[in-house]
Design a protein around this motif. Sequence first.
Motif, PDB file in Angstrom:
ATOM      1  N   TYR A 123       0.804  -1.220   0.000  1.00 12.46           N
ATOM      2  CA  TYR A 123       0.000   0.000   0.000  1.00 12.46           C
ATOM      3  C   TYR A 123       0.840   1.275   0.000  1.00 12.46           C
ATOM      4  O   TYR A 123       0.291   2.377   0.027  1.00 12.46           O
ATOM      5  CB  TYR A 123      -0.936   0.001   1.222  1.00 12.46           C
ATOM      6  N   ILE A 124       2.156   1.143  -0.038  1.00 12.87           N
ATOM      7  CA  ILE A 124       3.029   2.321  -0.045  1.00 12.87           C
ATOM      8  C   ILE A 124       3.115   2.884  -1.463  1.00 12.87           C
ATOM      9  O   ILE A 124       3.436   2.166  -2.411  1.00 12.87           O
ATOM     10  CB  ILE A 124       4.433   1.967   0.471  1.00 12.87           C
ATOM     11  N   THR A 125       2.830   4.177  -1.613  1.00  8.26           N
ATOM     12  CA  THR A 125       2.825   4.843  -2.914  1.00  8.26           C
ATOM     13  C   THR A 125       4.031   5.775  -3.047  1.00  8.26           C
ATOM     14  O   THR A 125       4.793   5.976  -2.098  1.00  8.26           O
ATOM     15  CB  THR A 125       1.541   5.664  -3.081  1.00  8.26           C
ATOM     16  N   VAL A 126       4.159   6.359  -4.240  1.00  2.71           N
ATOM     17  CA  VAL A 126       5.210   7.349  -4.454  1.00  2.71           C
ATOM     18  C   VAL A 126       5.021   8.535  -3.507  1.00  2.71           C
ATOM     19  O   VAL A 126       5.989   9.074  -2.952  1.00  2.71           O
ATOM     20  CB  VAL A 126       5.219   7.832  -5.917  1.00  2.71           C
ATOM     21  N   SER A 127       3.792   8.945  -3.292  1.00  2.96           N
ATOM     22  CA  SER A 127       3.516  10.043  -2.365  1.00  2.96           C
ATOM     23  C   SER A 127       3.958   9.700  -0.954  1.00  2.96           C
ATOM     24  O   SER A 127       4.468  10.555  -0.219  1.00  2.96           O
ATOM     25  CB  SER A 127       2.020  10.388  -2.374  1.00  2.96           C
ATOM     26  N   ASP A 128       3.764   8.449  -0.562  1.00  8.46           N
ATOM     27  CA  ASP A 128       4.228   8.026   0.765  1.00  8.46           C
ATOM     28  C   ASP A 128       5.747   8.117   0.862  1.00  8.46           C
ATOM     29  O   ASP A 128       6.292   8.505   1.906  1.00  8.46           O
ATOM     30  CB  ASP A 128       3.770   6.598   1.063  1.00  8.46           C
TER      31      ASP A 128
END
Length: 749
Positions: A123-128
């Motif tokens: 669930y980790i995104t670029v934004s994270d």
Amino acid sequence: MSFPGKGRLVEESLHFNVETMEKISEKLLLQKGSPKTDRLEQITSLNLSKLGLKLRDLPVRLLSCLQSLERWDLSGNALQELPKNLKLPTLRYLDLSDNQMEDVTTLESLSSLEELKMEENLYITVSDNYKLMVLLPNLRIYNGKDVSTTANHLRYVYTENLRTRIHALWERSFHLPDPITAKKLSELETEFVNTARHQVKYGPSSVSDFVKWKVEIMAKEYLHSLVEPKTLRESNKTTDTKDNCDISTPTKRKKTPETSVSLAPGKKLCSDLPDSSAEDSPCKSQLLLKSKTFTENNCVRMSPRKRGTSPSTPGRGRPRVETPRTAAKRENGAQIKEEMDAGAKQRAIDMLPALKTQQPLSLKPLHVLQCHSKQDSSEDFSTQLWACAFQPLPPSSGGAGGTRMVATCGGDSICVIDCETGMVMKKYKVPGEEFFSLAWSTVLMSRGGGASAQHCSILAAGGKRGLVKLIHPRNNVAYGEFRASRKSLSVLRFNHHKGNYLFTGSYDNRILMWDIGGVDSQYNFKVVQLLLLETSATPLHICLPPTSPSTHLLTGCEDGLHCFNTQLGANSTTKSRSNEMEITFPIYEREDKDHDYHTVDGLSFLSDDIVASKNYLHGSIYLWSWSRTKAQRPDKKSRTVFAVVLAELQWANTEIPYLALNTCPGQVYVVCGDDKGRLWTYHVSHLHTGKAIPPTEVLEWPMPLRTDHSQMDGPSINSVAMDPELQYLVALSDKNMVMVWKRDQCSSS
């Protein structure tokens, strides 16, 4: 047949058992931690991987006892977030790979993290990823890669762009209510923040979530700063310091203090060593100088120092028109200084290490090396040596122990010398260069393959060409370079709290702050310019206050001692800055048309608060209080404050500039050479104003012999360095000699 009621009871019972089962206990932490101990406070590494842990299984109060924890493995669990108020002040490495992480903002309290692993968190995104780089100010290695450059771009450049857009939105569409009430302010905040989240855009759409998150935080901060007058004043002062600086065309470089030869870098492209390897050239030199097996090319002698006896600092080029006004202000400031001296002096004495009652040290000459010679000539006594520094202790040492490796520079070479044996262990040459300054630091080296990053000591060196050379002495690699100026570099200094931050001072009257990042196993690195400080003359020395190296910078220049604000972040928005204040000294009262004492050619901290500085042509060294001086309000027009002088140290009478002093805070020593080869040493056991304090001992020039057995007169001592325990003292001369002194074994420790 189903029994809903009974089934529900069983489920609730199971849930209750899971909630009350204690997965993490003190016993488990002691079992899983290392080193093996019976106290949680002594654990430095902890492996809690593959235990099926969830948020509820992490007891904050118990985990907060791990005050020495540096490495923590939480991989292979079921964590969606971490406790928000978890405080682990020494944690540098965290492995959260193979979890179910969703809310990365819960890692914000782990501000000391330098390396983080988050692979296999679906669930980790670029934004994270972007959020993590902003939330964790010391993060350098992320998922095994060096992200220093990207992180600092986000923290400063990216953030500054968002701030500009937020301010523009406010000016265009909003204003404070009149009168300001809690209800109106709450409504305004909601409207302003929501509008900013929707209208302020920057970067690709893949990071829109990060932008909205960051904009919301910054919009609230900006509105609050408008409501709070004090914050508003500070913000305006910082923002309006300098709107724009012309940095495209460097000013013409001043003449060399020694001759009329220009020090401007050569115009032809340099043919430096391509990622040049180091030479392994161990050699030993005794007091009788003999021919050494060194290889050097001829280079034009371009020294940044003065010869002759002209009392005015060369290249100053203009009369000091403020002398009458300055003298008048001195009279008004004399009473202030006297009133402040007593209290400041006592506080400064209290801050000195508990060494005042011990006997002064005794130092004996050990080696004289001629390791920077041109063309391997033992008769080369013209190459001037400019800077020396001891290799810093590794972080694992905790500041304990000593170091005997010192780096020296002069001519076209850099040497790393073992002070005990007198061996030149490493040597680096750049034909056509002349090195004026060097500095050590410790950065992270990422090794890839899932291995954790390790600290490594590096050297930065620069000089005539305006290029910074980056060297990893342990592996014999000069791994890179970057251009810091079109003019020659006069001084380099690393931030001792953030080892990847480097300051470079140059002869175009600028100090630049760089982030050099770390390196990977292939020696790839990136450099980003973070800040430009505009000086009014050539910077000769750079000092960072020991307790606040990221907020203030002191620089001794040819026209005085200046203080700059170097803080990066929300309240410091100007990338190009002028000096915050100038620190003035009592000797300025004696200036006339033939004597200008403003050149500060020696500068170093003796303790967290006491500064030692030297003014050219003044036969004394000032000891003054940084905190008391900084606490004054600068003059509105001249931006000057009076140095709160605690004592003066008696020094040589000479008209030779650029004879730099140095300090050894651990042993409370100040050392400065003179133009006759002598070393003036001061064990600062007491402070008093009035008559200058005489030196504890003056170490005479050891009179080494030439190969024809003729004696050599004492040279000018350009630079000195001491290891933290003052086991060794190294002095560099203007006649191509490195002198090593060693503490007498009978001397007090």
